[in-house]
Structure formats: C-alpha cells, structure tokens
Enzyme design. Structure first.
Site, PDB file in Angstrom:
ATOM      1  N   LYS A  81      40.587  59.446  49.132  1.00 14.72           N
ATOM      2  CA  LYS A  81      39.599  58.379  48.944  1.00 14.72           C
ATOM      3  C   LYS A  81      38.221  58.976  49.141  1.00 14.72           C
ATOM      4  O   LYS A  81      38.072  59.997  49.812  1.00 14.72           O
ATOM      5  CB  LYS A  81      39.819  57.282  49.984  1.00 14.72           C
ATOM      6  CG  LYS A  81      39.246  55.949  49.592  1.00 14.72           C
ATOM      7  CD  LYS A  81      40.221  55.174  48.729  1.00 14.72           C
ATOM      8  CE  LYS A  81      39.653  53.884  48.220  1.00 14.72           C
ATOM      9  NZ  LYS A  81      40.697  53.042  47.614  1.00 14.72           N
TER      10      LYS A  81
ATOM     11  N   ASP B  24      36.508  51.693  43.151  1.00 13.19           N
ATOM     12  CA  ASP B  24      36.859  50.814  44.263  1.00 13.19           C
ATOM     13  C   ASP B  24      35.647  49.869  44.363  1.00 13.19           C
ATOM     14  O   ASP B  24      34.921  49.716  43.367  1.00 13.19           O
ATOM     15  CB  ASP B  24      37.095  51.627  45.559  1.00 13.19           C
ATOM     16  CG  ASP B  24      37.801  50.827  46.658  1.00 13.19           C
ATOM     17  OD1 ASP B  24      39.032  50.738  46.633  1.00 13.19           O
ATOM     18  OD2 ASP B  24      37.122  50.272  47.545  1.00 13.19           O
TER      19      ASP B  24
END
Ligand code: GLU
Length: 449
Positions: free
Chosen positions: A130, A170
C-alpha cells in the site's frame, strides 16, 4: 486453548507494539488478525518454529520519500510519499495509493497489512502492499494534481514494475490520478508497461468493471451472506456510508439486487432519501461535479441533508460502512442493533472499531470484515493485470461474472474455514485464518527470506 499458544501470540503482539510505536491503526489491524491465529498455531507448530507470523508482521520494505511540487500560484509545497511493500509471497506487491491529509506510515502499514490477507483470499497471484501521501487533492486544480502525481512518480517509479509492485487507486486516487502517474512512469522508463498500474482508463489498458468492482463485490458478498441464512435482499433497507467509488457502486448493485439504500454520506454530513438514493443525481454531484453531498438534497425533493450526528442513526437492516477506517464505533453499533440491523458488511478498510465488531458478534448480527467483503476491487485489478499480460480485453458481462464468482468463492472459503476451526458463522476468524494459511504456506515454501 493451549496457554503456550496464547502466550506466543501475545509476545508477537507486544513486539509489534514495541517496534512500531504510535502506529495505532496498524496495531489495531495486527491485533485483530493475531486474535484469530492462536487456533492456527495450535495445529501448525512449523509456523511457530519458523516465526512465520513474526515475518508476516514485518514489511519486506518500507519506502518514505519527499514529494515537492508547485501550486498554480507558484508556491512550493512539500508532501511525504510512502510505499510499504509488505509481502510478496503470493505475487508482486499489490495495493492502492491513498492521497489524503490523514496519511502517515501507520495508516499505510495498516492498509498494507490488511491487503496481504485480502489479496490472498481472492485466490489471485498478488502480494500485499500500500502507499500514498498526505497530499490533499481537495480543491486542487487538474494541473496541480498532475504536477503532484508527476513528482510522486519521479521517486516511486524505481520501486515499481509489473513483476515487482503494482499500485492502484484508493481514497483520493482515481482514474485521473492513475492517468498522470502512468504517463510519468512511461516517460521516465520509456516503456509502455500496462501492467504496472491498475485502475487505468478504459481507452488505454484499463479493464471494464474495475471502477464498479469494490462496491459491486461488497453487494455480492452481502447477498451471499444472506443466502447462507436463507434470506435475500428483497425489500430490505440499507444504509451505505460514503459517496466515493465504493459507496456509489455498492448502491447501484444493491438496487439491482432488490434492496433499497436510503442514506449515504460524505465528510460534511449525510442525506436520507426514503424513496431510495437516486443514482443519476448522486453520480452527477459526486463523480462529475466533485461537489458536496448536501447538493443531492438540494436537487431531490424526497431527500433531506443532516450535517450533525451520525449516519448510523438512520434505521436499516443492512449497514455497509464504505467511507473510511473507524467510522463506525461502539455507540453507533448499539444504535444500529437497537434499530434492528441484522447485517454489517464492510465496504471500506477497517471501518468498524473493535468494540463495535465485538458488539455485533455478541448480538448475532452477521458481520463481514472488509478484507473479505471489499476484495472485489483488488480482485478485478488482478483481472486487469491478466488482460494486460495477454493483451486482451474482456466484455463487461464476462468480467462481472468473474467478479461475482470470486466474491461468492471468498464467502465460501471464509464460511468453511470458520466451521473447520469450530466457530461457525464467524467470518472474521474465517477470513483471517483462510487468508493467513494461504500466505503462510507460500512464505514457508520460500525458505527463510
Ligand atoms: N485500494 C483498493 C483496496 O483497498 C484496491 C487496491 C488495488 O486494486 O490494487 O483493496
């Protein structure tokens, strides 16, 4: 349970706390997984000997970098960029980039940690990672966002590659940002490497259904969960928090499957529309105009806007928190339970606080953790990588059918694993154990690395 195993898990957690001070969201995510894993250690002593859990809790690599850029007036800004390459046992690191002022290393690590197990549950060959930045895209012009993305990629490109690390979007990163990031990557590397990013535009390597996938997937998961109890969406009242990509397409699929979503939100408040949220208006306000949710109520006569209080005060049978982490706390959980809520399905990553999760589980309310229920987005990213690798393009119907099959498969694995480990219906344990076992087996097979 054997005391040794519980003590071992506690020791591992204590070490995570010691080594990652102040990263409270990361601690929360690790704790939830570790609480499920004592049962696994009881059956697999090799994972204790080889310190498999300890290795999975330590990212393989953490990158932090400076991102300087200039706004439209010429003022210089400095942001911080992150990429946590958490685990590559199952495939290249895979996970989104988040651009939001709240982003820090702890947030990126919690998201990366969740991503490892989520990606494993999809059954696709993708590891976990991430990234993101504390850059706030709100109110920035396209040109400013472009300059920021170019500066961000000027550092990040050296760590990426279709076989190494494959980011996507995201919160705060959608098709526009992926476009700017891809352009800069291509320019620096002189390679048209489609598989290095997912969530691309449909005209240049993107995949159909990727935009809809997280929301659609969460709705498919909810449907499967209800079927397991002999129930269906028909005529049910839903509340879905958020109004970003996950919420919008969650609403779309819930409506297609026969439910009615009566409320959604953004950071300024929430709207209630007893007739069911009108998706055309919502998309116009949030996707096209990038406006505030109150504008929905200005345009739809049956709706009203509430700027104070909590969206979880709105009575519903199914709640789908789809905004951000820790948005649904113990108090909200008590209100939901009192109002007759029967299912909670996490569309966002870790939107439910631990005390709220405990309350739902104790009350017998069906609870689907995000790492299972919101895996549709990343699963469809893996489908995009597959299409890029074969220079192919699938139809919408084919892609959606595949997504549905994957989501129903994830539910089955979580459900069966919970039964196998003696906690039927506990999808939190089922997801953590099934995801962990898949990763642990590969970690173990690769030797001590
Ligand atoms: N950010 C999404 C998630 O939380 C998608 C990640 C991806 O497609 O790589 O799973």
């Amino acid at each position: 349970m054997h005391v040794d195993v519980l003590a071992r898990v506690q020791e591992i957690y204590a070490e995570v706390l010691r080594r990652n001070p102040g990263e409270k969201e990361f601690h929360q995510a690790v704790r939830e997984v570790l609480e499920s894993l004592a049962v696994v250690l009881g059956r697999h002593s090799e994972y204790t000997e080889m310190k498999t859990i300890e290795r999975i809790c330590e990212p393989e690599r953490q990158i932090i970098f400076r991102v300087p850029w200039q706004d439209d007036s010429g003022e210089v800004h400095i942001n911080r960029g992150f990429r946590v390459e958490f685990n590559s046992a199952l495939g290249p690191y895979k996970g989104g980039l988040r651009f939001h002022p709240s982003v820090n290393l702890g947030i990126v690590k919690f998201l990366g940690f969740e991503q490892i197990f989520k990606n494993a549950l999809t059954g696709m060959p993708i590891g976990g990672g991430k990234g993101g930045s504390d850059f706030d895209p709100k109110g920035r012009s396209d040109a400013e966002v472009m300059r920021f993305c170019q500066s961000f990629m000027t550092e990040l490109y050296r760590h990426l590659g279709e076989y190494t690390d494959v980011p996507a979007g995201d919160i705060g990163v959608g098709a526009r940002e992926i476009g700017f990031l891809f352009g800069q990557y291509k320019r620096i590397t002189n390679r048209y490497e489609s598989g290095v990013l997912t969530g691309k535009g449909l005209g240049w390597g993107g995949a159909l259904v990727r935009t809809e996938a997280t929301g659609y997937g969460a709705a498919f998961f909810a449907d499967e969960m209800m079927r397991a109890r002999g129930e269906s969406f028909d005529g049910r009242r839903f509340v879905i928090s958020g109004s970003g990509n996950v919420a919008v397409y969650g609403i779309e699929k819930v409506h297609q499957l026969g439910g009615t979503v009566v409320a959604c939100s953004d950071s300024s408040g929430y709207v209630v529309d007893e007739k069911g949220i009108d998706l055309d208006v919502l998309k116009q306000v949030k996707e096209h105009e990038r406006g505030r949710i109150s504008e929905y109520a200005d345009r739809v006569g049956t709706a009203h806007f509430v700027s104070r209080g909590s969206i979880w005060d709105v009575p519903c049978e199914v709640a789908m928190p789809s905004a951000t982490q820790n948005e649904l706390d113990g108090e909200a959980a008590r209100t939901l339970a009192r109002n007759g809520c029967q299912y909670v399905v996490e569309g966002a990553n870790m939107p439910t606080t631990p005390d709220a999760v405990a309350l739902f589980r104790a009350a017998g309310i069906g609870f689907a953790p995000g790492k299972a229920a919101n895996a549709g987005g990343v699963a469809t990213s893996a489908l995009e990588m597959q299409q890029n690798a074969s220079r192919d393009r699938w139809s919408f119907e084919q892609s959606e059918a595949k997504l549905e099959e994957i989501m129903r498969g994830i539910h089955a694995r979580c459900h069966e694993t919970a039964e196998e480990y003696g906690t039927p219906g506990d999808l939190v344990l089922g997801a953590n154990v099934a995801g962990f076992l898949q990763v642990a087996e590969a970690v173990h097979a690769h030797g001590l690395i």
